[in-house]
Design a protein around this motif. Structure first.
Motif, PDB file in Angstrom:
ATOM      1  N   HIS A 158      37.481   4.995  -5.439  1.00 55.95           N
ATOM      2  CA  HIS A 158      37.058   6.092  -4.561  1.00 55.95           C
ATOM      3  C   HIS A 158      35.621   6.533  -4.757  1.00 55.95           C
ATOM      4  CE1 HIS A 158      41.073   6.642  -3.061  1.00 55.95           C
ATOM      5  NE2 HIS A 158      41.559   6.859  -4.261  1.00 55.95           N
ATOM      6  N   THR A 159      34.924   5.949  -5.749  1.00 56.21           N
ATOM      7  CA  THR A 159      33.560   6.410  -6.030  1.00 56.21           C
ATOM      8  C   THR A 159      32.695   5.248  -6.533  1.00 56.21           C
ATOM      9  OG1 THR A 159      32.230   7.955  -7.336  1.00 56.21           O
ATOM     10  CG2 THR A 159      34.211   7.131  -8.399  1.00 56.21           C
ATOM     11  N   THR A 160      31.377   5.420  -6.392  1.00 56.45           N
ATOM     12  CA  THR A 160      30.472   4.406  -6.958  1.00 56.45           C
ATOM     13  C   THR A 160      29.859   4.897  -8.281  1.00 56.45           C
ATOM     14  OG1 THR A 160      28.712   5.277  -5.541  1.00 56.45           O
ATOM     15  CG2 THR A 160      29.877   3.309  -4.764  1.00 56.45           C
ATOM     16  N   ILE A 161      30.297   6.053  -8.749  1.00 50.74           N
ATOM     17  CA  ILE A 161      29.893   6.517 -10.096  1.00 50.74           C
ATOM     18  C   ILE A 161      30.477   5.522 -11.099  1.00 50.74           C
ATOM     19  CG2 ILE A 161      30.303   8.334 -11.817  1.00 50.74           C
ATOM     20  CD1 ILE A 161      30.580  10.325  -9.550  1.00 50.74           C
ATOM     21  N   PRO A 162      29.713   5.169 -12.156  1.00 49.88           N
ATOM     22  CA  PRO A 162      30.297   4.253 -13.149  1.00 49.88           C
ATOM     23  C   PRO A 162      31.548   4.852 -13.811  1.00 49.88           C
ATOM     24  CG  PRO A 162      27.998   4.814 -13.706  1.00 49.88           C
ATOM     25  CD  PRO A 162      28.334   5.535 -12.443  1.00 49.88           C
ATOM     26  N   VAL A 163      32.595   4.030 -13.902  1.00 47.20           N
ATOM     27  CA  VAL A 163      33.856   4.477 -14.500  1.00 47.20           C
ATOM     28  C   VAL A 163      34.109   3.689 -15.787  1.00 47.20           C
ATOM     29  CG1 VAL A 163      36.360   4.715 -14.194  1.00 47.20           C
ATOM     30  CG2 VAL A 163      34.821   5.107 -12.241  1.00 47.20           C
ATOM     31  N   ILE A 164      34.373   4.418 -16.849  1.00 47.44           N
ATOM     32  CA  ILE A 164      34.678   3.806 -18.144  1.00 47.44           C
ATOM     33  C   ILE A 164      36.161   4.015 -18.420  1.00 47.44           C
ATOM     34  CG2 ILE A 164      34.105   3.782 -20.605  1.00 47.44           C
ATOM     35  CD1 ILE A 164      31.452   5.200 -19.881  1.00 47.44           C
ATOM     36  N   GLY A 165      36.867   2.935 -18.689  1.00 49.59           N
ATOM     37  CA  GLY A 165      38.318   3.030 -18.917  1.00 49.59           C
ATOM     38  C   GLY A 165      38.672   2.928 -20.390  1.00 49.59           C
ATOM     39  N   VAL A 166      39.617   3.768 -20.805  1.00 55.58           N
ATOM     40  CA  VAL A 166      40.109   3.705 -22.187  1.00 55.58           C
ATOM     41  C   VAL A 166      41.618   3.442 -22.157  1.00 55.58           C
ATOM     42  CG1 VAL A 166      40.347   4.932 -24.385  1.00 55.58           C
ATOM     43  CG2 VAL A 166      38.361   5.396 -22.911  1.00 55.58           C
ATOM     44  N   LEU A 191      48.594  -2.842 -24.973  1.00 53.71           N
ATOM     45  CA  LEU A 191      48.222  -4.130 -24.377  1.00 53.71           C
ATOM     46  C   LEU A 191      48.406  -4.069 -22.857  1.00 53.71           C
ATOM     47  CD1 LEU A 191      47.229  -6.968 -24.955  1.00 53.71           C
ATOM     48  CD2 LEU A 191      49.600  -7.697 -25.224  1.00 53.71           C
ATOM     49  N   ASP A 192      49.476  -3.395 -22.432  1.00 53.47           N
ATOM     50  CA  ASP A 192      49.725  -3.193 -21.000  1.00 53.47           C
ATOM     51  C   ASP A 192      48.587  -2.400 -20.361  1.00 53.47           C
ATOM     52  OD1 ASP A 192      50.453  -1.050 -22.587  1.00 53.47           O
ATOM     53  OD2 ASP A 192      52.398  -0.685 -21.649  1.00 53.47           O
ATOM     54  N   ALA A 193      48.185  -1.316 -21.043  1.00 44.58           N
ATOM     55  CA  ALA A 193      47.109  -0.451 -20.511  1.00 44.58           C
ATOM     56  C   ALA A 193      45.776  -1.192 -20.496  1.00 44.58           C
ATOM     57  CB  ALA A 193      47.010   0.816 -21.343  1.00 44.58           C
ATOM     58  N   LEU A 194      45.549  -2.019 -21.528  1.00 46.35           N
ATOM     59  CA  LEU A 194      44.299  -2.795 -21.603  1.00 46.35           C
ATOM     60  C   LEU A 194      44.176  -3.721 -20.392  1.00 46.35           C
ATOM     61  CD1 LEU A 194      41.778  -3.837 -23.186  1.00 46.35           C
ATOM     62  CD2 LEU A 194      43.298  -5.469 -24.283  1.00 46.35           C
ATOM     63  N   LEU A 195      45.254  -4.449 -20.119  1.00 47.93           N
ATOM     64  CA  LEU A 195      45.216  -5.391 -18.988  1.00 47.93           C
ATOM     65  C   LEU A 195      45.116  -4.648 -17.654  1.00 47.93           C
ATOM     66  CD1 LEU A 195      47.849  -8.017 -20.204  1.00 47.93           C
ATOM     67  CD2 LEU A 195      45.369  -8.150 -20.331  1.00 47.93           C
ATOM     68  N   ALA A 196      45.867  -3.571 -17.525  1.00 49.10           N
ATOM     69  CA  ALA A 196      45.842  -2.807 -16.268  1.00 49.10           C
ATOM     70  C   ALA A 196      44.461  -2.203 -16.015  1.00 49.10           C
ATOM     71  CB  ALA A 196      46.902  -1.704 -16.301  1.00 49.10           C
ATOM     72  N   THR A 197      43.776  -1.816 -17.108  1.00 44.94           N
ATOM     73  CA  THR A 197      42.460  -1.185 -16.962  1.00 44.94           C
ATOM     74  C   THR A 197      41.362  -2.226 -16.748  1.00 44.94           C
ATOM     75  OG1 THR A 197      43.225   0.573 -18.437  1.00 44.94           O
ATOM     76  CG2 THR A 197      40.866   0.483 -18.046  1.00 44.94           C
ATOM     77  N   VAL A 248      35.132  -3.938  -7.718  1.00 44.91           N
ATOM     78  CA  VAL A 248      35.458  -2.562  -8.147  1.00 44.91           C
ATOM     79  C   VAL A 248      35.541  -2.541  -9.687  1.00 44.91           C
ATOM     80  CG1 VAL A 248      36.990  -0.577  -7.796  1.00 44.91           C
ATOM     81  CG2 VAL A 248      36.857  -2.351  -6.048  1.00 44.91           C
ATOM     82  N   PRO A 249      34.371  -2.464 -10.342  1.00 45.39           N
ATOM     83  CA  PRO A 249      34.395  -2.593 -11.809  1.00 45.39           C
ATOM     84  C   PRO A 249      34.845  -1.343 -12.548  1.00 45.39           C
ATOM     85  CG  PRO A 249      32.133  -2.284 -11.051  1.00 45.39           C
ATOM     86  CD  PRO A 249      32.992  -2.359  -9.816  1.00 45.39           C
ATOM     87  N   VAL A 250      35.505  -1.586 -13.677  1.00 47.38           N
ATOM     88  CA  VAL A 250      35.798  -0.521 -14.643  1.00 47.38           C
ATOM     89  C   VAL A 250      35.304  -1.048 -15.996  1.00 47.38           C
ATOM     90  CG1 VAL A 250      37.626   0.648 -15.950  1.00 47.38           C
ATOM     91  CG2 VAL A 250      37.793   0.500 -13.461  1.00 47.38           C
ATOM     92  N   ALA A 251      34.395  -0.325 -16.630  1.00 45.46           N
ATOM     93  CA  ALA A 251      33.890  -0.740 -17.945  1.00 45.46           C
ATOM     94  C   ALA A 251      34.963  -0.399 -18.974  1.00 45.46           C
ATOM     95  CB  ALA A 251      32.593  -0.008 -18.266  1.00 45.46           C
ATOM     96  N   THR A 252      35.712  -1.423 -19.381  1.00 46.65           N
ATOM     97  CA  THR A 252      36.889  -1.167 -20.220  1.00 46.65           C
ATOM     98  C   THR A 252      36.550  -1.231 -21.709  1.00 46.65           C
ATOM     99  OG1 THR A 252      38.248  -2.114 -18.479  1.00 46.65           O
ATOM    100  CG2 THR A 252      39.283  -1.884 -20.641  1.00 46.65           C
ATOM    101  N   MET A 253      36.939  -0.196 -22.424  1.00 45.81           N
ATOM    102  CA  MET A 253      36.700  -0.111 -23.867  1.00 45.81           C
ATOM    103  C   MET A 253      37.905  -0.684 -24.621  1.00 45.81           C
ATOM    104  SD  MET A 253      33.709   1.479 -23.971  1.00 45.81           S
ATOM    105  CE  MET A 253      33.222   0.667 -22.466  1.00 45.81           C
ATOM    106  N   SER A 254      37.823  -0.675 -25.944  1.00 45.78           N
ATOM    107  CA  SER A 254      38.953  -1.152 -26.742  1.00 45.78           C
ATOM    108  C   SER A 254      40.085  -0.111 -26.728  1.00 45.78           C
ATOM    109  CB  SER A 254      38.506  -1.456 -28.176  1.00 45.78           C
ATOM    110  OG  SER A 254      37.765  -0.382 -28.688  1.00 45.78           O
ATOM    111  N   VAL A 260      30.120   7.194 -26.399  1.00 44.07           N
ATOM    112  CA  VAL A 260      28.782   6.640 -26.694  1.00 44.07           C
ATOM    113  C   VAL A 260      28.223   5.944 -25.451  1.00 44.07           C
ATOM    114  CG1 VAL A 260      27.477   5.031 -28.144  1.00 44.07           C
ATOM    115  CG2 VAL A 260      29.352   6.334 -29.142  1.00 44.07           C
ATOM    116  N   PHE A 261      29.071   5.189 -24.795  1.00 46.19           N
ATOM    117  CA  PHE A 261      28.618   4.421 -23.619  1.00 46.19           C
ATOM    118  C   PHE A 261      28.195   5.356 -22.481  1.00 46.19           C
ATOM    119  CE2 PHE A 261      29.669   1.082 -20.234  1.00 46.19           C
ATOM    120  CZ  PHE A 261      28.495   0.375 -20.481  1.00 46.19           C
ATOM    121  N   ALA A 262      28.971   6.409 -22.288  1.00 48.61           N
ATOM    122  CA  ALA A 262      28.604   7.391 -21.257  1.00 48.61           C
ATOM    123  C   ALA A 262      27.247   8.010 -21.598  1.00 48.61           C
ATOM    124  CB  ALA A 262      29.682   8.466 -21.155  1.00 48.61           C
TER     125      ALA A 262
END
Ligand code: RP5
Length: 207
Positions: A79-87, A97-103, A110-116, A127-129
């Protein structure tokens, strides 16, 4: 206090102990943030409204943490072009593991910068934000540089402490090994020399 530039969203209040790590890092760098609970599955309308309105309110980065079938970050990103970071959060029997793959497994475009998974991921999200905000804020950029230097110094201090603990036993081990080691065999020639005090025997054929 100035307006928040980072939004932290989480699927449930049970995610808070993890997502607090992101908030702690933003606080450390002096980045203003806001925090709320919104679930892609339980409150989809709230997620939509937040995502669509965030940019206008001055939000520059969104951090989204969720567990199980974690669609929160992806739903926001759609819904937005603001960068999104997923945890991804380890709240399910699959330990995140389920959440990691889903994120992480977003379709192209439609990128999501996924963390560990879990707390280290939430810390990195903070830190990334801050790093994204720092591209246009020199004060925060400098704080990030100091953070790196401090991290380096901490690792060096740990290495010194480890050396102090391990060096002594190592020296002891060497001493014990030396004391218990069998005496070096003297050559037959030398032993014979002592007994007879005379000449070395002429070596004949083996008996
Ligand atoms: C997800 O479901 C949340 O992000 C949370 O990690 C998980 C469990 O939520 P609760 O049942 O604890 O509210 O949507």
């Amino acid at each position: 206090m100035s307006k928040p530039v980072v939004g932290i969203l989480m699927g449930s209040d049970s995610d808070l102990p993890v997502m607090q790590e992101a908030a702690a890092m933003l606080q450390e760098f002096g980045v203003e943030y806001e925090m709320t609970i919104a679930s892609a599955h339980r409150t989809p309308k709230k997620v939509l409204e937040y995502s669509v309105g965030a940019e206008k309110r001055g939000i520059k980065v969104i951090i989204a943490g969720a567990g199980w079938a974690a669609h929160l970050a992806g739903a926001i990103a759609s819904h937005t072009t603001i960068p999104v970071i997923g945890v991804p959060i380890e709240s399910s029997p699959l330990k995140g593991l389920d959440a990691l793959l889903a994120t992480a497994q977003m379709p192209g475009g439609v990128p999501v910068a996924t963390m560990s998974i879990g707390k280290p991921g939430a810390k990195n999200a903070g830190v990334f934000a801050a790093q994204i905000i720092a591209t246009s804020d020199v004060k925060i950029a400098n704080r990030l540089k100091v953070f790196r230097v401090e991290m380096e110094r901490e690792v060096e201090e740990k290495a010194k402490r480890l050396l102090a603990i391990t060096a002594a036993p190592a020296v002891r081990e060497l001493a014990v090994a030396d004391a218990g080691a069998p005496a070096k065999k003297k050559s037959r020639r030398r032993r014979w020399k002592k007994k007879s005090g005379g000449q070395a025997p002429v070596q004949g054929p083996a008996a």
